[in-house]
Design a protein around this motif. Structure first.
Motif, mmCIF file in Angstrom:
data_model
loop_
_atom_site.group_PDB
_atom_site.id
_atom_site.type_symbol
_atom_site.label_atom_id
_atom_site.label_comp_id
_atom_site.label_asym_id
_atom_site.label_seq_id
_atom_site.Cartn_x
_atom_site.Cartn_y
_atom_site.Cartn_z
ATOM 1 N N SER A 90 -0.549 8.538 -13.785
ATOM 2 C CA SER A 90 -0.020 7.209 -13.487
ATOM 3 C C SER A 90 -1.147 6.185 -13.468
ATOM 4 N N PRO A 91 -0.810 4.904 -13.699
ATOM 5 C CA PRO A 91 -1.818 3.853 -13.575
ATOM 6 C C PRO A 91 -2.389 3.827 -12.146
ATOM 7 N N ALA A 92 -3.611 3.333 -12.021
ATOM 8 C CA ALA A 92 -4.294 3.384 -10.723
ATOM 9 C C ALA A 92 -3.451 2.775 -9.601
ATOM 10 N N GLY A 93 -2.793 1.653 -9.903
ATOM 11 C CA GLY A 93 -2.044 0.969 -8.857
ATOM 12 C C GLY A 93 -0.841 1.747 -8.347
ATOM 13 N N ALA A 94 -0.384 2.710 -9.139
ATOM 14 C CA ALA A 94 0.807 3.475 -8.757
ATOM 15 C C ALA A 94 0.475 4.688 -7.899
ATOM 16 N N ILE A 95 -0.803 4.997 -7.793
ATOM 17 C CA ILE A 95 -1.211 6.220 -7.092
ATOM 18 C C ILE A 95 -1.392 5.935 -5.606
ATOM 19 N N PRO A 96 -0.789 6.745 -4.741
ATOM 20 C CA PRO A 96 -0.923 6.506 -3.294
ATOM 21 C C PRO A 96 -2.394 6.437 -2.878
ATOM 22 N N SER A 97 -2.716 5.414 -2.104
ATOM 23 C CA SER A 97 -4.100 5.257 -1.647
ATOM 24 C C SER A 97 -4.313 5.972 -0.321
ATOM 25 N N ASP A 98 -3.224 6.359 0.313
ATOM 26 C CA ASP A 98 -3.304 7.040 1.606
ATOM 27 C C ASP A 98 -2.385 8.255 1.545
ATOM 28 N N VAL A 99 -2.924 9.415 1.913
ATOM 29 C CA VAL A 99 -2.119 10.638 1.865
ATOM 30 C C VAL A 99 -2.326 11.444 3.134
ATOM 31 N N PHE A 100 -1.437 12.399 3.341
ATOM 32 C CA PHE A 100 -1.563 13.305 4.483
ATOM 33 C C PHE A 100 -1.114 14.690 4.047
ATOM 34 N N SER A 101 -1.423 15.683 4.873
ATOM 35 C CA SER A 101 -1.082 17.058 4.484
ATOM 36 C C SER A 101 0.086 17.629 5.275
ATOM 37 N N ASN A 102 0.230 17.277 6.543
ATOM 38 C CA ASN A 102 1.304 17.879 7.341
ATOM 39 C C ASN A 102 2.201 16.843 7.993
ATOM 40 N N GLU A 103 1.617 15.961 8.782
ATOM 41 C CA GLU A 103 2.450 14.920 9.375
ATOM 42 C C GLU A 103 1.649 13.662 9.646
ATOM 43 N N ARG A 104 2.392 12.560 9.836
ATOM 44 C CA ARG A 104 1.781 11.254 10.075
ATOM 45 C C ARG A 104 2.807 10.419 10.829
ATOM 46 N N THR A 141 0.873 -1.168 0.000
ATOM 47 C CA THR A 141 0.000 0.000 0.000
ATOM 48 C C THR A 141 0.912 1.221 0.000
ATOM 49 N N ILE A 142 0.471 2.280 -0.670
ATOM 50 C CA ILE A 142 1.340 3.433 -0.906
ATOM 51 C C ILE A 142 0.834 4.659 -0.151
ATOM 52 N N LEU A 143 1.750 5.257 0.590
ATOM 53 C CA LEU A 143 1.453 6.447 1.401
ATOM 54 C C LEU A 143 2.381 7.571 0.962
ATOM 55 N N ALA A 144 1.817 8.789 0.870
ATOM 56 C CA ALA A 144 2.622 9.937 0.436
ATOM 57 C C ALA A 144 1.932 11.228 0.834
ATOM 58 N N HIS A 145 2.598 12.336 0.536
ATOM 59 C CA HIS A 145 1.934 13.622 0.721
ATOM 60 C C HIS A 145 0.819 13.787 -0.315
ATOM 61 N N GLU A 146 -0.199 14.579 0.023
ATOM 62 C CA GLU A 146 -1.349 14.723 -0.869
ATOM 63 C C GLU A 146 -0.950 15.293 -2.234
ATOM 64 N N ASN A 147 0.113 16.103 -2.286
ATOM 65 C CA ASN A 147 0.528 16.643 -3.588
ATOM 66 C C ASN A 147 1.215 15.594 -4.461
ATOM 67 N N THR A 148 1.783 14.564 -3.849
ATOM 68 C CA THR A 148 2.301 13.450 -4.650
ATOM 69 C C THR A 148 1.139 12.765 -5.357
ATOM 70 N N ARG A 149 0.072 12.507 -4.627
ATOM 71 C CA ARG A 149 -1.097 11.886 -5.278
ATOM 72 C C ARG A 149 -1.661 12.800 -6.367
ATOM 73 N N LYS A 150 -1.698 14.102 -6.074
ATOM 74 C CA LYS A 150 -2.232 15.055 -7.055
ATOM 75 C C LYS A 150 -1.423 15.011 -8.350
ATOM 76 N N HIS A 151 -0.105 15.047 -8.237
ATOM 77 C CA HIS A 151 0.725 15.083 -9.455
ATOM 78 C C HIS A 151 0.711 13.747 -10.193
ATOM 79 N N LEU A 152 0.673 12.640 -9.444
ATOM 80 C CA LEU A 152 0.649 11.334 -10.115
ATOM 81 C C LEU A 152 -0.713 11.053 -10.734
#
Ligand code: ZN
Length: 329
Positions: A169-183, A142-153
């Motif tokens: 990016s293909p659906a599978g490459a897009i982070p399914s979990d994102v955050f804005s400041n910290e996690r 499962t892929i986690l990243a900042h919300e702007n990573t998901r936006k650009h991908l």
């Protein structure tokens, strides 16, 4: 030597701005262990092919595995540096490298341990850090990243520096979990603290701190021993890079291991040298620009000369780095 290419291939000497930026940043994207010959003088001006070349070069890349501490290793050689923490919750990877290096990355991961691949964190959206997202997701991550990573991908995204527009990016490459400041995560017995930088190298950069073992992956805010690429197209700037480095210096102690996006494993003293470099070049270029000098004139004045021996040996030549700093204000 990059510095020896004809002037027609250099910024301000007959090369378009787009070509100049393409030559700078694609080089950086390849990863520092890729053969420099890939970017010979003929390739420097063929910007549209460079993303493809970077991906193709990954197929013949050599992956090295460096054990750090706290059971954490780093894989180097196929895009950005990849940190790996195995354990009962499944392997956690920080960054995915190039997809073309899949067989070698998979082999290196198997050598670290038999735990399945379960978790992937992207330090930012760039393709030399996310190109492998799709295969790693298919392998179980499962892929986690900042919300702007998901936006650009998720959308078509242009990087002027690479003269390239990335399709969604293909659906599978897009982070399914994102955050804005910290996690904060608790995986494999480790506390993993993620923190968003303000826009720096891009607008999607995060740090990943393994607090128990005192190891931090700072993504492409830090290029250890090399002039960095800065992606103005998606929010990066020289001033943002300096702010991010100040933030790193505030957080990093003398005992901490620092994993840069590119370059060798580092420490606080190297981060401090890098901060001094960025700030000094920024001030020199700013002063010249304030005097009304053009980019050509500033490049000719060699504002990075004092640092070139130490920092100019990578893909980002002194001239190219000067151009990126010039763009920032
Ligand atoms: Zn990057």
């Amino acid at each position: 030597m990059q510095n020896e290419v004809p002037m027609t291939n250099q910024v301000g000497y007959g090369m378009s701005r787009r070509q100049f930026l393409a030559s700078t940043s694609l080089a950086g994207a390849v990863g520092l262990l890729a053969p420099r010959a890939l970017f010979g003088r003929n390739d420097v001006v063929s910007a549209p092919g460079l993303v493809e070349k970077a991906r193709n070069a990954a197929e013949s890349a050599t992956i090295t595995v460096q054990r750090l501490r706290g059971n954490i290793s780093v894989l180097m050689g196929a895009g950005g540096n990849i940190a790996v923490l195995p354990g009962r919750d499944g392997k956690l990877l920080i960054d995915a490298g190039f997809a073309g290096a899949r067989p070698k990355i998979a082999e290196a991961l198997a050598g670290i341990g038999s735990d399945p691949i379960k978790h992937l964190i992207n330090t930012h959206w760039h393709f030399d850090h996310t190109d492998g997202n799709e295969w790693l997701h298919s392998a179980g991550a499962t892929i986690l990243a900042h919300e702007n990573t998901r936006k650009h991908l998720s959308a078509s995204t242009r990087v002027e520096g690479w003269a390239f527009t990335f399709p969604p990016s293909p659906a599978g490459a897009i982070p399914s979990d994102v955050f804005s400041n910290e996690r904060t995560l608790d995986l494999n017995g480790a506390n993993v603290a993620l923190k968003y930088y303000e826009p720096a190298h891009t607008d999607s950069d995060i740090s990943v701190h393994f607090t128990n073992s005192d190891i931090i992956h700072v993504g492409d805010t830090f290029w250890n021993g090399y002039y960095p690429f800065i992606d103005y197209s998606t929010g990066g700037s020289i001033d943002g890079m300096i702010r991010a480095t100040e933030a790193n210096l505030t957080k990093v102690t003398h005992k901490m291991i620092v994993i840069p996006g590119h370059g060798a494993i580092g420490d606080k003293s190297q981060l401090a040298s890098y901060r001094d470099l960025l700030a000094a070049v920024r001030d020199k270029v700013a002063a010249l620009k304030k005097q009304g000098k053009t980019l050509d004139e500033i490049v000719a004045a060699k504002p990075t000369a004092a640092w070139d021996a130490k920092w100019g040996g990578g893909f980002m030549s002194p001239r190219m780095f000067t151009g990126l700093v010039f763009e920032g204000f």
